[in-house]
Design a protein around this motif. Sequence first.
Motif, PDB file in Angstrom:
ATOM      1  N   VAL A  57      30.581  31.423 -21.709  1.00 60.14           N
ATOM      2  CA  VAL A  57      30.702  30.895 -20.347  1.00 60.14           C
ATOM      3  C   VAL A  57      31.831  29.871 -20.282  1.00 60.14           C
ATOM      4  N   PHE A  58      31.894  29.005 -21.296  1.00 55.87           N
ATOM      5  CA  PHE A  58      32.980  28.017 -21.355  1.00 55.87           C
ATOM      6  C   PHE A  58      34.335  28.720 -21.304  1.00 55.87           C
ATOM      7  N   ALA A  59      34.492  29.732 -22.131  1.00 56.73           N
ATOM      8  CA  ALA A  59      35.773  30.449 -22.202  1.00 56.73           C
ATOM      9  C   ALA A  59      36.124  31.080 -20.854  1.00 56.73           C
ATOM     10  N   GLN A  60      35.137  31.689 -20.214  1.00 59.16           N
ATOM     11  CA  GLN A  60      35.375  32.320 -18.905  1.00 59.16           C
ATOM     12  C   GLN A  60      35.797  31.279 -17.868  1.00 59.16           C
ATOM     13  N   ARG A  61      35.123  30.155 -17.851  1.00 57.33           N
ATOM     14  CA  ARG A  61      35.430  29.121 -16.862  1.00 57.33           C
ATOM     15  C   ARG A  61      36.808  28.508 -17.107  1.00 57.33           C
ATOM     16  N   MET A  62      37.163  28.302 -18.373  1.00 57.36           N
ATOM     17  CA  MET A  62      38.476  27.738 -18.672  1.00 57.36           C
ATOM     18  C   MET A  62      39.592  28.692 -18.268  1.00 57.36           C
ATOM     19  N   ARG A  63      39.406  29.964 -18.568  1.00 62.26           N
ATOM     20  CA  ARG A  63      40.427  30.957 -18.170  1.00 62.26           C
ATOM     21  C   ARG A  63      40.538  31.048 -16.652  1.00 62.26           C
ATOM     22  N   GLY A  64      39.423  30.898 -15.968  1.00 67.24           N
ATOM     23  CA  GLY A  64      39.432  31.007 -14.514  1.00 67.24           C
ATOM     24  C   GLY A  64      39.953  29.761 -13.821  1.00 67.24           C
ATOM     25  N   THR A  86      54.483  21.654 -15.847  1.00 70.00           N
ATOM     26  CA  THR A  86      54.813  21.594 -14.427  1.00 70.00           C
ATOM     27  C   THR A  86      53.567  21.425 -13.577  1.00 70.00           C
ATOM     28  N   GLU A  87      52.480  22.010 -14.022  1.00 69.19           N
ATOM     29  CA  GLU A  87      51.190  21.831 -13.361  1.00 69.19           C
ATOM     30  C   GLU A  87      50.349  20.858 -14.168  1.00 69.19           C
ATOM     31  N   GLN A  88      49.819  19.837 -13.499  1.00 76.71           N
ATOM     32  CA  GLN A  88      48.985  18.852 -14.181  1.00 76.71           C
ATOM     33  C   GLN A  88      47.732  18.571 -13.360  1.00 76.71           C
ATOM     34  N   PRO A  89      46.871  19.560 -13.225  1.00 76.50           N
ATOM     35  CA  PRO A  89      45.638  19.360 -12.454  1.00 76.50           C
ATOM     36  C   PRO A  89      44.741  18.309 -13.105  1.00 76.50           C
ATOM     37  N   ASP A  90      43.957  17.674 -12.290  1.00 75.54           N
ATOM     38  CA  ASP A  90      43.074  16.612 -12.737  1.00 75.54           C
ATOM     39  C   ASP A  90      42.020  17.171 -13.697  1.00 75.54           C
ATOM     40  N   ALA A  91      41.892  16.556 -14.863  1.00 74.56           N
ATOM     41  CA  ALA A  91      40.915  17.020 -15.844  1.00 74.56           C
ATOM     42  C   ALA A  91      39.491  16.865 -15.357  1.00 74.56           C
ATOM     43  N   GLN A  92      39.272  15.962 -14.385  1.00 73.16           N
ATOM     44  CA  GLN A  92      37.925  15.806 -13.847  1.00 73.16           C
ATOM     45  C   GLN A  92      37.462  17.092 -13.179  1.00 73.16           C
ATOM     46  N   ASP A  96      34.030  18.900 -14.191  1.00 69.64           N
ATOM     47  CA  ASP A  96      32.995  19.271 -13.210  1.00 69.64           C
ATOM     48  C   ASP A  96      32.694  20.763 -13.262  1.00 69.64           C
ATOM     49  N   LEU A  97      33.730  21.577 -13.458  1.00 69.33           N
ATOM     50  CA  LEU A  97      33.534  23.023 -13.547  1.00 69.33           C
ATOM     51  C   LEU A  97      32.684  23.390 -14.766  1.00 69.33           C
ATOM     52  N   GLU A 107      15.994  29.245 -18.802  1.00 69.22           N
ATOM     53  CA  GLU A 107      16.043  27.842 -18.414  1.00 69.22           C
ATOM     54  C   GLU A 107      17.451  27.482 -17.964  1.00 69.22           C
ATOM     55  N   THR A 108      17.527  26.451 -17.136  1.00 74.81           N
ATOM     56  CA  THR A 108      18.823  25.977 -16.652  1.00 74.81           C
ATOM     57  C   THR A 108      19.300  24.824 -17.523  1.00 74.81           C
ATOM     58  N   VAL A 109      20.505  24.966 -18.045  1.00 72.28           N
ATOM     59  CA  VAL A 109      21.079  23.953 -18.932  1.00 72.28           C
ATOM     60  C   VAL A 109      22.348  23.400 -18.293  1.00 72.28           C
ATOM     61  N   ILE A 110      22.484  22.067 -18.339  1.00 73.05           N
ATOM     62  CA  ILE A 110      23.694  21.409 -17.859  1.00 73.05           C
ATOM     63  C   ILE A 110      24.587  21.139 -19.081  1.00 73.05           C
ATOM     64  N   PRO A 111      25.682  21.875 -19.231  1.00 74.64           N
ATOM     65  CA  PRO A 111      26.540  21.670 -20.418  1.00 74.64           C
ATOM     66  C   PRO A 111      27.139  20.259 -20.457  1.00 74.64           C
ATOM     67  N   LYS A 112      27.299  19.748 -21.668  1.00 78.03           N
ATOM     68  CA  LYS A 112      27.912  18.434 -21.872  1.00 78.03           C
ATOM     69  C   LYS A 112      29.235  18.611 -22.620  1.00 78.03           C
ATOM     70  N   THR A 113      30.265  18.010 -22.070  1.00 78.72           N
ATOM     71  CA  THR A 113      31.586  18.157 -22.682  1.00 78.72           C
ATOM     72  C   THR A 113      32.306  16.818 -22.722  1.00 78.72           C
ATOM     73  N   ARG A 114      33.344  16.776 -23.564  1.00 80.96           N
ATOM     74  CA  ARG A 114      34.309  15.682 -23.560  1.00 80.96           C
ATOM     75  C   ARG A 114      35.685  16.309 -23.462  1.00 80.96           C
ATOM     76  N   ILE A 115      36.551  15.685 -22.677  1.00 81.75           N
ATOM     77  CA  ILE A 115      37.898  16.228 -22.486  1.00 81.75           C
ATOM     78  C   ILE A 115      38.931  15.140 -22.778  1.00 81.75           C
ATOM     79  N   ILE A 116      39.913  15.498 -23.590  1.00 81.18           N
ATOM     80  CA  ILE A 116      41.037  14.607 -23.887  1.00 81.18           C
ATOM     81  C   ILE A 116      42.313  15.267 -23.372  1.00 81.18           C
ATOM     82  N   CYS A 117      43.098  14.520 -22.598  1.00 84.34           N
ATOM     83  CA  CYS A 117      44.320  15.057 -21.997  1.00 84.34           C
ATOM     84  C   CYS A 117      45.543  14.394 -22.630  1.00 84.34           C
TER      85      CYS A 117
END
Length: 415
Positions: A57-64, A86-92, A96-97, A107-117
């Motif tokens: 799911v992570f991979a699909q969302r990142m590609r999308g 050239t494109e620098q979209p907000d990592a937030q 959120d995605l 069950e419904t799981v809320i994924p937890k991530t950390r992002i470094i830009c």
Amino acid sequence: MPLDHLTNLSDRQTFIKDLETDLSLGKSLRLYRIEAIHLKAVNRKYGQKAGDRLLEVFAQRMRGWHPDFRAYRINPVTFVLISDGTEQPDAQELYDLLKEPVALNGETVIPKTRIICLNTEKGDSEHTVLDLFEYTAALREMLICPVIEIGGEIRSAMNRVQYVNDEVLYAMEQETFTMVYQPVYDLKKKKYISAEALIRLFGRDGKFISPGEFIPLAEKRYYIDRITDIVIKKVCSFLGRNPDLDIDSVSINLTPGQITDDELPAKLKQVTEEYGIELSKLRLEMTERTIQQNPSQIAGIMHRLNEMGTGFYLDDFGTGYSNLSSVIALPFEAIKFDRSLILSLGNEQNDRMIALLAEMMHIGQAKIIAEGVEEEWQVRYAEENGIDRIQGYYYSKPLNEEQFVQFVREHNGKD
């Protein structure tokens, strides 16, 4: 192009190769490092298939998110996205995605991530980028803020860490650490009877590097045992070159790994014989934290070394969590009251407490050394409340070898 079999993203090898190529061509890049921080917890609770599903799911969302960004899986829990800058979209937005709910095993799981830009700069290499990611991922701020931008402050801090690390490695290889000695004054004998050996480091550029900076780094990177071996050699060499110096001993701080090493007695015997000194000229210091690790093993090593002529000090007493019975049960020759205890003097309750502690330690026949004494009134308190020895700037700052020899000769009456 090698692909990660689970996510069909490019793998770590491809990431490093692509990064190296782009940077060598002078391209400015924007990178996002994404870490799935609770994958292990998902695997434990729901099973590995559920964990694999989460990664898919992570991979699909990142590609999308931005289909033109290149996506990589560089280790089991970490991904990287690269744009051409050239494109620098907000990592937030990406954060959120990725934290949108995922259904796992009903069950419904809320994924937890950390992002470094990171925006690359001229002169960056693939090693620089990886080092910046690794350094930033270890920052405490990552526990509070799940999205961090690497800017000039983080780059400067990492460069400083690398500088200190390089100088420590060089000093280890060449044994260029220097030693200073802080005298310890005996209130009853009215003379300086010992000293604590303290390590110092100067970079190859001549600049002083504080022990508060390089020692934690050495501990974290497992250099500290090797450094302490160098300290022992340097102290023994110093004592061997000054056989008539009128002091009883010099104390050395041991690491937890050394004090639990069954070969320690043999190693100390070998190095003292090499430099022609008696083992009784050394005192070995350890902290409260150390004695909690393996008290029975430590007690056995202490007794063996006691029989060989050396003694032990408990360092920084008052900063740890050991109970008094465990301290008194071990054969400490002296207990060093930490500077924080001395600084707490000045009100009746603290004064009585520290006097009582000194009295209790004397039951076990241990001497009391007060560290960090800087004021005359602290000396008077020590004299009146059972403290035996004093170490601190009131009597002397740490001195280099030549200064220390001269100091002892002048104050102990030896020519």
